[in-house]
Each structure stands twice: as structure tokens, then as C-alpha cells.
Design an enzyme around this catalytic site. Structure first.
Site, short mmCIF file in Angstrom:
data_model
loop_
_atom_site.label_atom_id
_atom_site.label_comp_id
_atom_site.label_asym_id
_atom_site.label_seq_id
_atom_site.Cartn_x
_atom_site.Cartn_y
_atom_site.Cartn_z
N ASP A 172 2.75 -6.44 0.55
CA ASP A 172 1.93 -7.46 0.03
C ASP A 172 0.66 -7.46 0.66
O ASP A 172 -0.05 -8.47 0.40
CB ASP A 172 2.84 -8.73 0.67
CG ASP A 172 2.79 -8.74 2.20
OD1 ASP A 172 2.46 -7.92 2.77
OD2 ASP A 172 3.63 -9.69 2.95
N TYR A 263 -5.82 -1.91 7.28
CA TYR A 263 -5.29 -0.82 8.06
C TYR A 263 -6.04 0.48 8.18
O TYR A 263 -5.78 1.13 9.08
CB TYR A 263 -3.94 -0.57 7.39
CG TYR A 263 -2.75 -1.60 7.71
CD1 TYR A 263 -1.83 -1.59 8.74
CD2 TYR A 263 -2.88 -2.45 6.83
CE1 TYR A 263 -1.13 -2.51 9.06
CE2 TYR A 263 -1.50 -3.56 6.93
CZ TYR A 263 -0.86 -3.33 8.11
OH TYR A 263 0.32 -4.66 8.16
#
Length: 441
Positions: A172, A263
Site C-alpha cells: 500500500d 523507504y
């Protein structure tokens, strides 16, 4: 009348479950569900969420046949869709994933670096077992997987089930980013036509087209450069997540070609990120003391009150909405666009065919029809190849029971690099995970 489907939710005791259940209620008109089963190996944890679910469905979806169970025959028989969000070892092991590397001067994070390695090595066994359990009882069911670390899980499942075309791995985070982009640009994110490439938690948006073909990526980059990057649900986010999103401006300053997945900061700035992490109180502690406690307390409170009307347990609608919308797109051949994890096979021309890439795809009744992105520049190609080498070596370490492959994997990871550090961290993780990992020789 539309056909109604049978679903099982694996990992029913997750704190993300209430949001997923609410998504099913919201979409009952467009995606009818005849029977829903929640399955978890932790009966007590699931019971709290399951009793809340009974109330929610009584109020919002009374015709739904709902139950929760720890029995595989009940959970996996006669199913059309399996939605999976398991966490092998729970938050207790996540805490170890984060604290062990940090105690040795290496980044400790849920899906990145040694923490992601440890989590992946735990997830592979249970994911393979689950797929086998499902296929014994529902051979034609679609398995839609959220389980992390999704990149390692996807590669392991492709290795174990190379001919199974009804396993689809998805995350997601890209849709969370798209929702935030929509907020920053004052646009409806559902109308974006994005171009994306990379690996899971390791990718970039190259273009952000609207329905008229206008690319809004340059405008978005300029906005972030001037004002920073604020996520769509900033008011619900813990401080660690707000810090994560703030790093987007830094990444765009240094590497302005594409919009990065958040990330990537762990791989681009490992020394800086390490200096900002607290080895005594990690993200796992933050979740356990925050979202974990709040969700379970509110579920218990709702049951005590006999209604869900006052509960505010829903956190991050994108998580629940996306996977239900994905099932709906398959069920009714809607040919909607999602960002999913697939074997490359030429989608990124200058990467090997067997790399498990994350790209945009049109999803319908026969699964994904992905969009290729052509060749990518040297820097991004090199980053991806190094990261995928780490992921593939992790999977090979698990299947072969190879200590050497595990050491190679951690040495390859940009958050570690040094082989002596990698060996020290690996030995400590082996001891902590002796109940979960295969023996490494």
C-alpha cells in the site's frame, strides 16, 4: 444482481484489520461478499478484533455470513479470494529485528536491512504453508498478499510456486504516496495515471499524468522543494512516520530525476538514519504503545458498549481500501490500474527477466497486464540490481539452509556493507530466530 464472493482474511488479529473490514462495508454494493472468514494462529488476539467485527457487520453489513477461526478447513475451503497480512513472530520479533542490529551499529528497521532480512526469513515458511493449505482446499482462489517484506516474500513464492498465476503481491505504500501527492496538488489521486518502477519499498515515480495527459511530477517536485512533503494522513501519523516523509525533500534535492519511495532513505543515507534511531525505543515500541494499544482498547470498548459507532479504530484507509478494490477489479474484470509486484520479463528492459519488479499494471479477471517502462538510467539500475541481489540471496539462504548465502545477503545490503558487521548481526539474529528459521549451515 451481482455475484457475491467468499473471502478469507489471513492475519485477522492485525491492527490493520478494522480498516479492511470497514472497506468491505463501504464497497458492499460494488463488491458483494457472501461469506467472510477471519483466520489467525493467535486465537486470543483475533478474538478481540473478531468480536468487534461482529458488531460492525451487524450494524453495517447484516446479510454477511461472518466468522473467525483458527481452523484451516473452515478458513480455506470454498474460497474465491484470500487476503493475507500475516506477521510471523508478531511485534515481539519485530522489536528484536530492530534492536539487535541497532545494538551493533547497523540500521534496525522492519523491512529494510537486517530487520527486513530476519522478517523475510520468518515469513517465507508460513507463506509457503499458507499457499499449500489454500491450494488443497480452494485451488482456484486468488491469493492477494500484503505480507512483508513483500519483495522477499514475492521472490520466494515465485520460486516455490512458479506456475501459480493466482498469487499477487502488493503493497500500500505507492498508493499512500499517490494520496499524499493528490493532497499536495489539490487533485483527486484516483485520477492519476502514474508511471512507476523499482522493487518493493525501493522504487520511483517517473511521471504523474492526469486524465488529459498532463504530467504533474515536475509541479509536485517543485512544491516539495519549497514546502516539504506532508503525508495525506499527517494528523494520524506517529512522529517516526512524519520524519520519514520529511526525508523526501532531501532525496529529491540529491537525486531530482524521479519521485522516490520513502523507504529509499535507509539505503541512500544509512549513516544519517542510523544516527536518528533509538536502540532502546524503536518503531516496534512506538506501534505497541500507540496503534496496537489504541486499536485493541477501542475494539474492547466497542464490544462493551455494544456498538462500533463511537469507535475510531480505522487507521490508514488506503491499506484496507486498496486490497478490497484489487479483489473487486479481478472479480468484475474492471481493468483498473494498480502498482503490483511481478516478474520483470522485459518490463524494465535493462534488468534481468527474473527480477521481481514493482510496476503499474491493469488488473482484470485474468490478473495483471503490466506496463513496461523501457530502459532505466545507470544509477537506478545499479541500485536495483544490488538490492535485488540481497533479496535473491536471502531467498536462496532460506531454501538452501545456507549460512554463506545469508552472510552474502547482509553484506550486499547497503545498510550493512561490511562483512564483519554482517556476520556479527547474522549470528545474533540466528540465535533470536531459532524457533522460526531453517538451520543455516
Amino acid at each position: 444482481m451481482k455475484k457475491a464472493f467468499n473471502l478469507v482474511l489471513v492475519g485477522g488479529g492485525s491492527t490493520w484489520t478494522p480498516g479492511l473490514l470497514k472497506a468491505m462495508c463501504k464497497r458492499q454494493g460494488s463488491f458483494p461478499i457472501a461469506r467472510l472468514v477471519m483466520f489467525d494462529v493467535n486465537a486470543e488476539r483475533q478474538r478481540v478484533i473478531g468480536e468487534y467485527a461482529k458488531l460492525l457487520f451487524a450494524e453495517e453489513y447484516p446479510e454477511l455470513d461472518f466468522t473467525y477461526t483458527t481452523d484451516k478447513d473452515i478458513a480455506f475451503s470454498d474460497m474465491d479470494f484470500v487476503l493475507c497480512q500475516m506477521r510471523t513472530g508478531g511485534y515481539e520479533m519485530r522489536e528484536q529485528d530492530e534492536k539487535i542490529p541497532l545494538s551493533m551499529g547497523v540500521i534496525g528497521q522492519e523491512t529494510c536491512g537486517p530487520g527486513g532480512f530476519a522478517y523475510g526469513m520468518r515469513s517465507i515458511r508460513d507463506m509457503i504453508e499458507m499457499v499449500n493449505d489454500v491450494r488443497e482446499r480452494s485451488p482456484e482462489a486468488w491469493i492477494l498478499n500484503y505480507t512483508n517484506p513483500a519483495a522477499i516474500v514475492a521472490d520466494a513464492l515465485k520460486h516455490e510456486f512458479p506456475e501459480d498465476d493466482k498469487i499477487l503481491n502488493i503493497c500500500d505504500q505507492p498508493v499512500n504516496l499517490l494520496r499524499s501527492y493528490g493532497r499536495l496538488l489539490d487533485m483527486n489521486p484516483d485520477e492519476f495515471d502514474p508511471v512507476y518502477f523499482g522493487l518493493n519499498h525501493f522504487g520511483w515515480f517517473t511521471h504523474l499524468y492526469d486524465q488529459k495527459g498532463v504530467d504533474h511530477a515536475p509541479r509536485l517536485k517543485a512544491h516539495i522543494a519549497e514546502h516539504g512533503f506532508i503525508p495525506v494522513d499527517a494528523e494520524q501519523r506517529d512522529q517516526s512516520w512524519l520524519d520519514t516523509y520529511a526525508a523526501v525533500a532531501d532525496m529529491l534535492r540529491d537525486f531530482p530525476d524521479y519521485l522516490p519511495n520513502t523507504y529509499l532513505q535507509y539505503y541512500l543515507y544509512p549513516e544519517y538514519k542510523l544516527s536518528k534511531l533509538d536502540a532502546s525505543y524503536t518503531r516496534a515500541n512506538e506501534v505497541m504503545d500507540g496503534r496496537e494499544k489504541r486499536v485493541f482498547d477501542e475494539c474492547r470498548q466497542a464490544v462493551a458498549e455494544g456498538t462500533t459507532k463511537n469507535a475510531t479504530v480505522i487507521h490508514n484507509d488506503a491499506h484496507g481500501d486498496m486490497i478490497v478494490e484489487l479483489a473487486e477489479a479481478i472479480a468484475f474484470n474492471q481493468k483498473r490500474k494498480f502498482i503490483v509486484i511481478l516478474q520483470n520479463n522485459g518490463l524494465v528492459e535493462n534488468l534481468d527477466d527474473d527480477v521481481m519488479v514493482e510496476v503499474a499494471a491493469e488488473i482484470g479477471i485474468n490478473g495483471p497486464r503490466p506496463y513496461g517502462v523501457g530502459k532505466i538510467p545507470t544509477f537506478y539500475k545499479g541500485m536495483i540490481e544490488q538490492q535485488f541481489a540481497y533479496e535473491r540471496l536471502t531467498v536462496e539462504a532460506w531454501f538452501e539452509g545456507s549460512y554463506t548465502k545469508a552472510l552474502m545477503a547482509l553484506t550486499m545490503n547497503r545498510t550493512v556493507v561490511d562483512a564483519r558487521k554482517a556476520r556479527k548481526v547474522l549470528d545474533a539474529l540466528i540465535e533470536a530466530n531459532k524457533d522460526f528459521w531453517p538451520e543455516l549451515k
